[in-house]
Design a protein around this motif. Structure first.
Motif, mmCIF file in Angstrom:
data_model
loop_
_atom_site.group_PDB
_atom_site.id
_atom_site.type_symbol
_atom_site.label_atom_id
_atom_site.label_comp_id
_atom_site.label_asym_id
_atom_site.label_seq_id
_atom_site.Cartn_x
_atom_site.Cartn_y
_atom_site.Cartn_z
ATOM 1 N N LEU A 80 2.493 5.508 -5.033
ATOM 2 C CA LEU A 80 2.101 5.268 -6.420
ATOM 3 C C LEU A 80 3.143 4.327 -7.024
ATOM 4 O O LEU A 80 4.338 4.632 -6.996
ATOM 5 N N ALA A 96 -0.647 11.143 -9.645
ATOM 6 C CA ALA A 96 -0.555 10.796 -8.226
ATOM 7 C C ALA A 96 -1.823 11.223 -7.486
ATOM 8 O O ALA A 96 -2.338 10.474 -6.644
ATOM 9 N N ALA A 111 -4.586 8.760 -8.509
ATOM 10 C CA ALA A 111 -4.368 7.437 -7.910
ATOM 11 C C ALA A 111 -4.669 7.453 -6.415
ATOM 12 O O ALA A 111 -5.252 6.504 -5.876
#
Length: 116
Positions: free
Chosen positions: A11, A48, A51
């Protein structure tokens, strides 16, 4: 171990890892386990997860994909819910194991993901 070219390694701006560089020396991958995501998880952890799910969707869509160099820890947060085995029998310690996004569950869990 298949390396997924074009898949983000982490990330951006964080230490949340999405891929690994090399396979374990013994050739056995870290086992995938279903981790419980509690509602009080920290916002960076939630970002996270979202993503990583977005990256999975962008790379593979609803098609089966090989585990390859995807990070076991990050994958385990989604495993058993949004990401499911795409083969039977499934070996959770194999880099060659096939996985697939359960689109219906992923849409509910991550409504912010574009294009799903």
């Amino acid at each position: 171990m298949q390396k997924h070219r074009g898949f983000p390694g982490r990330l951006p701006g964080t230490d949340f890892q999405f891929t690994i560089r090399r396979a374990n020396k013994d050739g056995v991958a870290t086992a995938l386990t279903e981790r419980v995501r509690y509602a009080d998880r920290r916002p960076p952890d939630k970002r996270a997860d979202a993503a990583f799910m977005q990256a999975l969707w962008d790379q593979f869509g609803d098609q089966p994909f090989e585990r390859g160099n995807l990070d076991a820890g990050r994958l385990s947060w989604l495993f058993g819910r949004e990401v499911i085995p795409a083969e039977d029998p499934f070996d959770p310690k194999s880099y060659d194991a096939l996985l697939q996004i359960d689109v219906n569950v992923a849409r509910v869990s991550f409504p912010e993901i574009e294009g799903m």
